[in-house]
Motif scaffolding. Structure first.
Motif, short mmCIF file in Angstrom:
data_model
loop_
_atom_site.label_atom_id
_atom_site.label_comp_id
_atom_site.label_asym_id
_atom_site.label_seq_id
_atom_site.Cartn_x
_atom_site.Cartn_y
_atom_site.Cartn_z
N THR A 198 89.82 -53.28 -13.43
CA THR A 198 89.57 -54.71 -13.55
C THR A 198 89.64 -55.23 -14.97
N GLY A 199 89.79 -54.33 -15.96
CA GLY A 199 89.88 -54.77 -17.35
C GLY A 199 91.22 -55.41 -17.63
N SER A 200 91.25 -56.17 -18.68
CA SER A 200 92.51 -56.79 -19.11
C SER A 200 92.60 -56.66 -20.62
N ASP A 201 93.36 -55.64 -21.06
CA ASP A 201 93.54 -55.43 -22.49
C ASP A 201 92.20 -55.37 -23.22
N SER A 202 91.30 -54.52 -22.73
CA SER A 202 90.00 -54.39 -23.40
C SER A 202 90.23 -53.87 -24.81
N PRO A 203 89.53 -54.46 -25.78
CA PRO A 203 89.79 -54.12 -27.18
C PRO A 203 89.20 -52.77 -27.55
N PRO A 204 89.68 -52.16 -28.63
CA PRO A 204 89.06 -50.92 -29.12
C PRO A 204 87.70 -51.23 -29.72
N ALA A 205 86.79 -50.29 -29.59
CA ALA A 205 85.47 -50.47 -30.18
C ALA A 205 85.58 -50.42 -31.70
N PRO A 206 84.83 -51.27 -32.40
CA PRO A 206 84.93 -51.29 -33.87
C PRO A 206 84.20 -50.12 -34.50
N GLY A 207 84.65 -49.72 -35.68
CA GLY A 207 83.96 -48.69 -36.44
C GLY A 207 83.74 -47.42 -35.65
N ASP A 208 82.52 -46.92 -35.73
CA ASP A 208 82.16 -45.70 -35.01
C ASP A 208 81.38 -45.99 -33.74
N ASP A 209 81.36 -47.23 -33.29
CA ASP A 209 80.64 -47.56 -32.06
C ASP A 209 81.14 -46.68 -30.93
N GLY A 210 80.21 -46.05 -30.24
CA GLY A 210 80.53 -45.20 -29.10
C GLY A 210 80.78 -43.75 -29.46
N ARG A 211 81.11 -43.45 -30.72
CA ARG A 211 81.51 -42.09 -31.08
C ARG A 211 80.32 -41.13 -30.98
N GLU A 273 71.91 -53.85 -26.41
CA GLU A 273 72.74 -55.05 -26.56
C GLU A 273 73.34 -55.43 -25.21
N ARG A 274 74.05 -56.54 -25.21
CA ARG A 274 74.71 -57.01 -24.01
C ARG A 274 75.92 -56.14 -23.67
N ALA A 275 76.32 -56.19 -22.41
CA ALA A 275 77.56 -55.55 -21.98
C ALA A 275 78.72 -56.07 -22.83
N ARG A 276 79.69 -55.20 -23.08
CA ARG A 276 80.76 -55.50 -24.01
C ARG A 276 82.13 -55.33 -23.35
N ARG A 277 83.09 -56.12 -23.82
CA ARG A 277 84.46 -56.01 -23.30
C ARG A 277 85.11 -54.69 -23.69
N ASP A 278 84.62 -54.08 -24.77
CA ASP A 278 85.21 -52.81 -25.21
C ASP A 278 84.54 -51.60 -24.57
N PHE A 279 83.85 -51.81 -23.45
CA PHE A 279 83.16 -50.73 -22.75
C PHE A 279 84.06 -49.52 -22.49
N PRO A 280 85.30 -49.70 -21.98
CA PRO A 280 86.15 -48.52 -21.78
C PRO A 280 86.38 -47.73 -23.06
N SER A 281 86.53 -48.43 -24.19
CA SER A 281 86.72 -47.74 -25.46
C SER A 281 85.47 -46.97 -25.87
N LEU A 282 84.30 -47.57 -25.64
CA LEU A 282 83.05 -46.87 -25.94
C LEU A 282 82.97 -45.56 -25.16
N LEU A 283 83.31 -45.62 -23.86
CA LEU A 283 83.23 -44.43 -23.02
C LEU A 283 84.20 -43.35 -23.48
N SER A 284 85.38 -43.76 -23.94
CA SER A 284 86.38 -42.77 -24.35
C SER A 284 85.92 -41.98 -25.57
N ARG A 285 84.95 -42.52 -26.33
CA ARG A 285 84.45 -41.84 -27.52
C ARG A 285 83.12 -41.13 -27.28
#
Length: 384
Positions: A198-211, A273-285
């Protein structure tokens, strides 16, 4: 000639239904089809609706998982006058122009309390001199009913009025008959699309967020608050994840007062924090995902290949998330704990069980929104 589609969606607690309907709508629009999305609740603020015409119907939500009481935004329970106004708004939107396709999300395989509206919509479509293609869009698992006649009625409604039933699942992973006993009656209508992201071009997480983090999420609804509260205390109890940052993501239906209280209780090493559009990127890290077992969240987990702890939503008569969690456990892709036994200690223990390798990667068919759009476009072309 530009073809046109009318998509109807009603989400009541979580937001997955709306996300899936919008993803199919965007895929249809990308194929040159003019799409109107009629929504029976306020759409999530981060939802991508580019290319879609949005019709806001009189909004309504469920009070709780009993799905017996339905409230307007001002907290009033719906009545017969509201139902009449809602039905009129839906029919007015559908009759505003000729549509080549009517796609109903969930109905007739759910949303029974809204039969007053949905049956009127389908009947209006079938009564046209040239009825549109009528299709249903359903997720991988249906909630079981205590009264078997209700499930039989679902199948009969589909047989009587529908041309296609799109099942957004990979049949090698889970099949409709696993949760719907009358699948054989609608087998000729079924088309498996694969899981619909259901995502649409979800952005990459900034910095080290999610790592190397533990990412704790409860989707877009308000029902996961107890999971977030348990996670606040679980970090210091975990042997395998107590040394990393835990990021708790609250759905947009959780009110700001509750969110502030959670943030105020967060100790060192915890971000709220609130849910984020970059959630898929967070999970990948991430080192680990902790979540419920909603459709969209599970797809993000499988796509990211991240170890997972699932706490399936199982209040009242809900069975869908438990069945999905069971499937992931069966395939060696998650550790699950029952919602009723959720404690910080139980969550920490599950995290420790989920993290150590090895884990089994499983091949799952994705691309369900694109496949659904292809199936529908081909069916429209075949009709001439």
């Amino acid at each position: 000639m530009t073809r046109s589609a009318f998509i109807h969606v009603q989400h009541l607690l979580g937001t997955g239904h709306a996300l899936r309907a919008a993803a199919i709508g965007r895929a249809l629009a990308a194929r040159g089809i003019s799409v109107t999305l009629a929504t029976g609740n306020h759409l999530p603020p981060l939802l991508d609706t580019s290319g879609l015409k949005i019709v806001q119907l009189p909004p309504v939500r469920a009070l709780d998982a009993r799905f017996k009481t339905f409230l307007t935004p001002d907290g009033q329970e719906i009545d017969e006058a509201w139902k009449e106004a809602r039905t009129k708004a839906t029919l007015d939107a559908f009759r505003a122009r000729p549509f080549d396709l009517l796609l109903t999300e969930t109905w007739p395989f759910g949303r029974r309390p809204f039969a007053f509206e949905m049956q009127s919509l389908v009947d209006a479509a079938r009564a046209l001199p040239r009825p549109p293609l009528i299709a249903a869009s359903i997720r991988d698992i249906l909630v079981r009913k205590q009264e078997i006649w209700k499930e039989e009625e679902m199948a009969e409604r589909a047989r009587a009025a529908y041309d296609l039933v799109l099942v957004h699942a990979d049949p090698a992973f889970i099949r409709l008959e696993d949760s719907f006993p009358f699948t054989d009656r609608v087998a000729h209508l079924l088309r498996y699309t694969g899981f619909a992201e259901t995502g649409s071009d979800s952005p990459p997480a900034p910095g080290d967020d999610g790592r190397d983090e533990v990412v704790v999420s409860c989707g877009g609804g308000a029902v996961g608050i107890e999971l977030l509260r348990a996670a606040l205390a679980a970090r210091t109890l975990s042997r395998c994840a107590g040394d990393c940052r835990w990021r708790l993501l609250a759905g947009h239906d959780i009110d700001t007062t509750t969110l502030a209280a959670l943030a105020g209780q967060a100790g060192d090493g915890i971000v709220v924090e609130r849910a984020r559009r970059d959630f898929p990127s967070l999970l990948s890290r991430a080192r680990l995902s902790i979540s419920q077992a909603g459709y969209n969240t599970v797809l993000d987990i499988l796509r990211a290949g991240v170890p997972s702890v699932l706490v399936p939503f199982a209040q009242i008569k809900e069975t869908e998330q438990q069945q999905r969690a069971d499937a992931l456990v069966r395939h060696g892709r998650a550790v699950a704990i029952p919602e009723k036994t959720l404690t910080p200690a139980a969550l920490a223990q599950a995290a420790d069980e989920a993290i150590p390798p090895p884990r089994r990667d499983i091949a799952v068919r994705f691309g369900g929104a694109e496949a659904a759009a292809d199936i529908l476009a081909q069916a429209l072309e075949a009709r001439g």
